[in-house]
Write a protein that holds these residues in place. Structure first.
Motif, PDB file in Angstrom:
ATOM      1  N   ARG A 119      -7.074  48.274  36.346  1.00  0.00           N
ATOM      2  CA  ARG A 119      -7.569  47.566  35.161  1.00  0.00           C
ATOM      3  C   ARG A 119      -8.666  48.366  34.467  1.00  0.00           C
ATOM      4  O   ARG A 119      -8.675  48.511  33.231  1.00  0.00           O
ATOM      5  CB  ARG A 119      -8.110  46.197  35.546  1.00  0.00           C
ATOM      6  CG  ARG A 119      -7.074  45.174  35.963  1.00  0.00           C
ATOM      7  CD  ARG A 119      -7.775  43.875  36.329  1.00  0.00           C
ATOM      8  NE  ARG A 119      -6.861  42.869  36.835  1.00  0.00           N
ATOM      9  CZ  ARG A 119      -6.194  42.003  36.069  1.00  0.00           C
ATOM     10  NH1 ARG A 119      -6.350  42.049  34.754  1.00  0.00           N
ATOM     11  NH2 ARG A 119      -5.377  41.120  36.607  1.00  0.00           N
ATOM     12  N   GLU A 120      -9.596  48.893  35.248  1.00  0.00           N
ATOM     13  CA  GLU A 120     -10.701  49.654  34.669  1.00  0.00           C
ATOM     14  C   GLU A 120     -10.196  50.907  33.955  1.00  0.00           C
ATOM     15  O   GLU A 120     -10.651  51.244  32.857  1.00  0.00           O
ATOM     16  CB  GLU A 120     -11.684  50.053  35.769  1.00  0.00           C
ATOM     17  CG  GLU A 120     -12.444  48.882  36.392  1.00  0.00           C
ATOM     18  CD  GLU A 120     -13.419  49.358  37.452  1.00  0.00           C
ATOM     19  OE1 GLU A 120     -13.843  50.543  37.388  1.00  0.00           O
ATOM     20  OE2 GLU A 120     -13.745  48.567  38.355  1.00  0.00           O
ATOM     21  N   LEU A 165      -9.073  48.659  40.062  1.00  0.00           N
ATOM     22  CA  LEU A 165      -9.376  49.980  39.523  1.00  0.00           C
ATOM     23  C   LEU A 165      -8.397  50.346  38.411  1.00  0.00           C
ATOM     24  O   LEU A 165      -8.780  50.960  37.402  1.00  0.00           O
ATOM     25  CB  LEU A 165      -9.327  51.015  40.648  1.00  0.00           C
ATOM     26  CG  LEU A 165      -9.869  52.411  40.335  1.00  0.00           C
ATOM     27  CD1 LEU A 165     -11.322  52.345  39.883  1.00  0.00           C
ATOM     28  CD2 LEU A 165      -9.737  53.306  41.563  1.00  0.00           C
TER      29      LEU A 165
END
Length: 224
Positions: A92-93, A90
């Motif tokens: 990374r997102e 998450l």
């Protein structure tokens, strides 16, 4: 007292950007703890004051603290560490392509991950288990440049028994605190905070203060 200070920080400090607003909404919806916006604003300022280019986080969750550090940097790299692979994914997102820094994402134990980086680090954030703060400082100390900053979160309230912490560190407090001291069953979080604060206080290579923001930030500058 801390709530009033946090309100003042919100009034005078930078607000969330759009990405951070989404991140905080996620934290509230999932009941996920973060450093909080007040502490985040301090992290941003410290990163700017340190002219940070290399940052290492012991414990990153889904990247909220890293987003604040990134906003205080114009270039460089932030290393995030997290046991929970879903939280790291998450992060990374949320963070990829959002800020003008490079993010490195390390899954697993932060104590092992830091061995893979030489530094020198400009800013180090301790935000994993408090019982591991002192060992983490010992592990990263030689990799922190002179003038670099170590920030330890959650050292003054929240899960920490503040009165017990004061007594354990030998600071002055009211007589009733000392009368109760012998009967305390001190938890590992408070013991960890005391061990860390005692260690960094005794180290002549650091100058340390505690900021009463959110659940307490210990800020230490390496002076030698």
């Amino acid at each position: 007292m801390m709530q009033a200070i946090d309100a003042l920080l919100e009034a005078v400090g930078p607000t969330h950007d759009d990405r951070q607003s989404t991140m905080l909404e996620h934290a509230v919806a999932e009941g996920f703890p973060t450093v909080g916006p007040g502490a985040g604003r301090v992290l941003r300022l410290l990163a700017r004051l340190a002219d940070a280019r290399e940052v290492f986080e012991f414990g990153s969750g889904f990247g909220y603290s890293a987003s604040w550090l990134a906003r205080g940097m114009s270039d460089g790299r932030i290393v995030l560490t997290e046991y929970d692979e879903d939280e790291l994914a998450l992060a990374r997102e949320f963070l990829d392509d959002a800020y003008d820094v490079t993010f490195a994402f390390e899954s697993g134990d932060a104590m092992a991950a830091v061995e893979r980086y030489d530094g020198p680090f400009d800013v180090v954030l301790l935000d994993h288990e408090a019982a591991r703060y002192a060992p983490a400082l010992a592990r990263v100390r030689s990799k922190l440049r002179p003038g670099g900053v170590v920030v330890a979160d959650n050292v003054a309230s929240g899960p920490v028994d503040t009165e017990a912490l004061v007594a354990m560190l030998g600071a002055e407090s009211d007589p009733e605190t000392h009368r109760r001291e012998a009967s305390w069953d001190v938890d590992t979080t408070t013991e960890g905070a005391a061990a860390y604060l005692g260690l960094v206080r005794a180290d002549p290579g650091f100058e340390t203060t505690l900021l009463p923001v959110e659940e307490g930030l210990a800020v230490s500058v390496r002076v030698e």
